[in-house]
Write an enzyme that holds these catalytic residues in place. Structure first.
Site, PDB file in Angstrom:
ATOM      1  N   GLN A   3     -46.798 -57.665 -72.549  1.00  0.00           N
ATOM      2  CA  GLN A   3     -46.366 -56.452 -73.240  1.00  0.00           C
ATOM      3  C   GLN A   3     -46.884 -55.185 -72.594  1.00  0.00           C
ATOM      4  OE1 GLN A   3     -48.644 -57.723 -76.848  1.00  0.00           O
ATOM      5  NE2 GLN A   3     -49.174 -55.552 -77.022  1.00  0.00           N
ATOM      6  N   CYS A  30     -46.363 -56.152 -79.612  1.00  0.00           N
ATOM      7  CA  CYS A  30     -46.589 -57.577 -79.821  1.00  0.00           C
ATOM      8  C   CYS A  30     -45.591 -58.167 -80.818  1.00  0.00           C
ATOM      9  CB  CYS A  30     -48.008 -57.813 -80.320  1.00  0.00           C
ATOM     10  SG  CYS A  30     -48.428 -56.895 -81.834  1.00  0.00           S
ATOM     11  N   HIS A  37     -51.997 -58.226 -85.048  1.00  0.00           N
ATOM     12  CA  HIS A  37     -51.376 -58.673 -83.806  1.00  0.00           C
ATOM     13  C   HIS A  37     -50.360 -59.776 -84.073  1.00  0.00           C
ATOM     14  CE1 HIS A  37     -50.929 -59.214 -79.551  1.00  0.00           C
ATOM     15  NE2 HIS A  37     -51.505 -60.399 -79.515  1.00  0.00           N
ATOM     16  N   ASN A  41     -49.527 -65.994 -76.550  1.00  0.00           N
ATOM     17  CA  ASN A  41     -49.773 -64.566 -76.652  1.00  0.00           C
ATOM     18  C   ASN A  41     -48.836 -63.815 -75.705  1.00  0.00           C
ATOM     19  OD1 ASN A  41     -50.959 -62.187 -77.456  1.00  0.00           O
ATOM     20  ND2 ASN A  41     -53.015 -62.687 -76.735  1.00  0.00           N
TER      21      ASN A  41
END
Length: 334
Positions: A132, A138, A277, A301
């Site tokens: 990102q 996110c 997140h 992630n």
């Protein structure tokens, strides 16, 4: 004060303001700057070196304690090395902790038995780890991740979907681009818009823009609605096992997460309510024996492959909803 005393005091003040660096870390600092190039402003490099050095020593201490059995995970230097934890949280964590109201509720079937471990990567549901950048998007990466999995389940084709499309175009649904958003709002946008472009046709640039460049002819996915999962790990486990990758939000604001490297992540100060997140649960499992201390959620992630374990983290599972992994879980329907 006479001039001589004034100059002496001034020199001492200047000297005390200059950080005293550990010369044994010079080579590592230079290697880090070579790997993660930075453009520092005037007089900024000394400050960044001081922050980096503090982080490096914290990581080394943690890993010594890990070798003594005090922790279940290791930490490692990464691209966030010259950032304070406050900067890190402001820049990287963009989940808005609010609940969308239009999702259906996931219904658990008590008769469904789920396996002890699942990894949707092995079945082709998961695209490679993305990055990102320094944008609080996110939420968009979490949303595309679960939608990519559902499109694959329906069509047998794994297509990378456009986060930039969501960053640029979903403000009407309540998202704020690089300043944060919500996965359910992203799903609502795709439903309202009747489509989401592919990554290839609408590439990511990690910046806020005033223009939406969605093109109907480039749409690679659509959404009929979305499903919210009750905030219980058993419900999340059933959803992951039977549906596919699931969008979740976590408390990722700790230095231990900033520099996570490997092992099962457990942070005593993690909150199950203060979520910041958006990430993607792509499976779950256990290390060694199937005991509570060895269970984990396998999480993708969006900070690139140099963070964590090639971009993934194993989050402690069945530990009182650790870091809020089950608090705000959802997935789209296609």
């Amino acid at each position: 004060m006479n001039l001589s005393l004034f100059l002496t005091a001034l020199c001492l003040e200047i000297a005390s303001a200059v950080p005293k660096f550990d010369s044994s870390l010079d080579e590592q600092w230079n290697q880090w700057k070579s790997k993660y190039p930075r453009l520092y402003g005037a007089n900024e490099e000394d400050w960044r070196r001081a922050v980096w050095e503090k982080n490096m020593k914290m990581i080394e201490l943690h890993n010594r304690e890990y070798s003594e059995g005090q922790h279940r995970f290791t930490m490692g230097m990464n691209a966030f090395g010259d950032m304070t934890n406050e900067e890190f949280r402001q820049v990287m964590n963009g989940f808005q902790n609010q609940k969308h109201k239009n999702g259906k509720m996931f219904h658990e079937s008590p008769s469904v038995e789920v396996p002890k471990s699942v990894d949707w990567r092995d079945r082709g549901y998961v695209t490679p780890v993305k990055n990102q950048g320094r944008c609080g998007s996110c939420w968009a990466f979490s949303a595309t991740g679960s939608l990519e999995g559902q499109v694959f389940q329906k069509t047998g084709r794994l297509v990378s979907l456009s986060e930039q499309n969501l960053v640029d175009c979903s403000r009407r649904e309540g998202n704020n681009g690089c300043n944060g958003g919500l996965m359910d709002n992203a799903f609502q946008y795709v439903k309202d818009n009747k489509g989401l472009d592919s990554e290839e046709s609408y590439p990511y640039n990690g910046r806020d823009t005033d223009n939406c460049h969605y093109r109907t002819e480039c749409s690679a996915a659509n959404v009929t609605g979305f499903v919210d999962i009750p905030p219980r790990e058993k419900a999340l486990m059933k959803a992951v096992a039977t549906v596919g990758p699931i969008s979740v939000a976590i408390d990722a604001g700790h230095t231990s997460f900033q520099f996570y490297r490997s092992g099962i992540y457990y942070e005593p100060d993690c909150s199950s309510r203060d979520l910041d997140h958006g990430v993607l649960v792509v499976g779950y499992g256990f290390e060694g024996t199937d005991s509570d201390n060895n269970k984990y959620w396998l999480i993708k992630n969006s900070w690139g492959t140099s963070w964590g374990s090639n971009g993934y983290v194993k989050m402690a599972k069945d530990q009182n909803n650790h870091c809020g992994v089950a608090t705000a879980a959802s997935y789209p329907t296609v």
